[in-house]
Design an enzyme around this catalytic site. Structure first.
Site, mmCIF file in Angstrom:
data_model
loop_
_atom_site.group_PDB
_atom_site.id
_atom_site.type_symbol
_atom_site.label_atom_id
_atom_site.label_comp_id
_atom_site.label_asym_id
_atom_site.label_seq_id
_atom_site.Cartn_x
_atom_site.Cartn_y
_atom_site.Cartn_z
ATOM 1 N N HIS A 25 0.826 -1.202 0.000
ATOM 2 C CA HIS A 25 0.000 0.000 0.000
ATOM 3 C C HIS A 25 0.868 1.263 0.000
ATOM 4 O O HIS A 25 0.483 2.266 -0.592
ATOM 5 C CB HIS A 25 -0.952 -0.005 1.187
ATOM 6 C CG HIS A 25 -2.046 -1.032 1.050
ATOM 7 N ND1 HIS A 25 -2.605 -1.668 2.133
ATOM 8 C CD2 HIS A 25 -2.665 -1.538 -0.036
ATOM 9 C CE1 HIS A 25 -3.531 -2.511 1.711
ATOM 10 N NE2 HIS A 25 -3.577 -2.455 0.395
ATOM 11 N N HIS A 31 -2.089 -5.510 -6.458
ATOM 12 C CA HIS A 31 -2.215 -6.766 -5.734
ATOM 13 C C HIS A 31 -3.666 -7.254 -5.785
ATOM 14 O O HIS A 31 -4.582 -6.503 -6.087
ATOM 15 C CB HIS A 31 -1.727 -6.632 -4.284
ATOM 16 C CG HIS A 31 -2.427 -5.572 -3.491
ATOM 17 N ND1 HIS A 31 -2.077 -4.239 -3.572
ATOM 18 C CD2 HIS A 31 -3.450 -5.635 -2.617
ATOM 19 C CE1 HIS A 31 -2.854 -3.535 -2.774
ATOM 20 N NE2 HIS A 31 -3.706 -4.365 -2.170
ATOM 21 N N CYS A 66 -14.519 -7.086 2.703
ATOM 22 C CA CYS A 66 -13.492 -7.120 1.670
ATOM 23 C C CYS A 66 -12.140 -7.366 2.329
ATOM 24 O O CYS A 66 -11.966 -7.114 3.518
ATOM 25 C CB CYS A 66 -13.464 -5.839 0.858
ATOM 26 S SG CYS A 66 -13.308 -4.351 1.828
ATOM 27 N N HIS A 68 -7.939 -9.316 1.312
ATOM 28 C CA HIS A 68 -6.955 -9.841 0.373
ATOM 29 C C HIS A 68 -6.867 -11.358 0.491
ATOM 30 O O HIS A 68 -6.912 -11.892 1.595
ATOM 31 C CB HIS A 68 -5.574 -9.241 0.651
ATOM 32 C CG HIS A 68 -5.574 -7.750 0.624
ATOM 33 N ND1 HIS A 68 -5.742 -7.000 1.775
ATOM 34 C CD2 HIS A 68 -5.457 -6.879 -0.394
ATOM 35 C CE1 HIS A 68 -5.710 -5.717 1.447
ATOM 36 N NE2 HIS A 68 -5.544 -5.610 0.149
ATOM 37 N N GLU A 111 -4.462 2.184 -2.380
ATOM 38 C CA GLU A 111 -5.009 0.888 -2.763
ATOM 39 C C GLU A 111 -4.870 0.790 -4.278
ATOM 40 O O GLU A 111 -5.377 1.641 -5.008
ATOM 41 C CB GLU A 111 -6.497 0.776 -2.390
ATOM 42 C CG GLU A 111 -6.760 0.582 -0.930
ATOM 43 C CD GLU A 111 -6.531 -0.850 -0.455
ATOM 44 O OE1 GLU A 111 -5.899 -1.645 -1.177
ATOM 45 O OE2 GLU A 111 -6.980 -1.154 0.655
ATOM 46 N N GLU A 113 -5.551 -2.261 -6.636
ATOM 47 C CA GLU A 113 -6.007 -3.639 -6.522
ATOM 48 C C GLU A 113 -6.651 -4.165 -7.789
ATOM 49 O O GLU A 113 -7.314 -3.426 -8.520
ATOM 50 C CB GLU A 113 -7.016 -3.763 -5.368
ATOM 51 C CG GLU A 113 -6.400 -3.434 -4.030
ATOM 52 C CD GLU A 113 -7.346 -3.643 -2.861
ATOM 53 O OE1 GLU A 113 -6.833 -3.874 -1.758
ATOM 54 O OE2 GLU A 113 -8.574 -3.562 -3.045
#
Length: 177
Positions: A25, A31, A66, A68, A111, A113
């Site tokens: 981050h 990611h 949410c 990872h 972020e 993502e």
């Protein structure tokens, strides 16, 4: 507690390495992530308000949960794990779509993502983890849409992006189980 790694990916969602979450981050590296949306039989979405001590987006409203994926963990498996950890229940999930977004925050973190959007159905009450979630509520997509227009700063960056992308889907499927 040891900091979790995130899975660094390319734009085709192919893994290219692992990195501690905060470092990814700080460096704004792409990611893998997921966002779970749980709907009830009335077509309402279960929203959560992020806990006050989250390192970014504290007390903002967002999708049901949410996080990872862990190394070797599939999208659905990860979504179910985090739903249990944050909201205290489990449901069957299916993947709808994925997209890439980049959102910088006031604290210097970003972020970036490749986010997999997962959906499930549930009609019960959550047992929220107060370390992760400050509050929760059911809201109809039309109410959310209106509130985002009036109060955009009350919602997380990723939620607003996802919600806009699949608002029509939510309206069309609001009463299907």
């Amino acid at each position: 507690m040891k900091e979790e790694n995130v899975i660094l990916v390319n734009e085709d969602d192919q893994p290219i390495g692992l990195m501690p979450k905060m470092e990814a981050h700080e460096k704004a590296l792409l990611h893998r992530a997921f966002s779970v949306f749980v709907l009830n039989d009335s077509g309402e979405i279960m929203l959560q308000q992020r806990a006050a001590d989250k390192y970014h987006s504290p007390l903002l409203w967002t999708n049901t949960c949410c996080s990872h994926q862990r190394d070797g963990e599939g999208n659905i498996e990860a979504g179910k794990r985090r739903l249990r950890e944050e909201m205290g229940f489990s449901v069957e999930l299916k993947e709808l779509f994925s997209f890439i977004y980049k959102a910088p925050f006031d604290n210097g973190l970003t972020e970036h993502e490749l986010d997999h959007v997962l959906i499930g159905r549930y009609n019960g009450l959550p047992k929220i983890n107060k370390e992760e979630v400050a509050d929760w509520k059911w809201m109809h997509p039309t109410q959310i849409h209106s509130d985002i227009l009036k109060n955009p700063d009350n919602y997380t960056a990723w939620f607003k992006i996802i919600f806009e992308r699949f608002y029509d889907y939510l309206i069309e499927n609001q009463e299907q189980s």
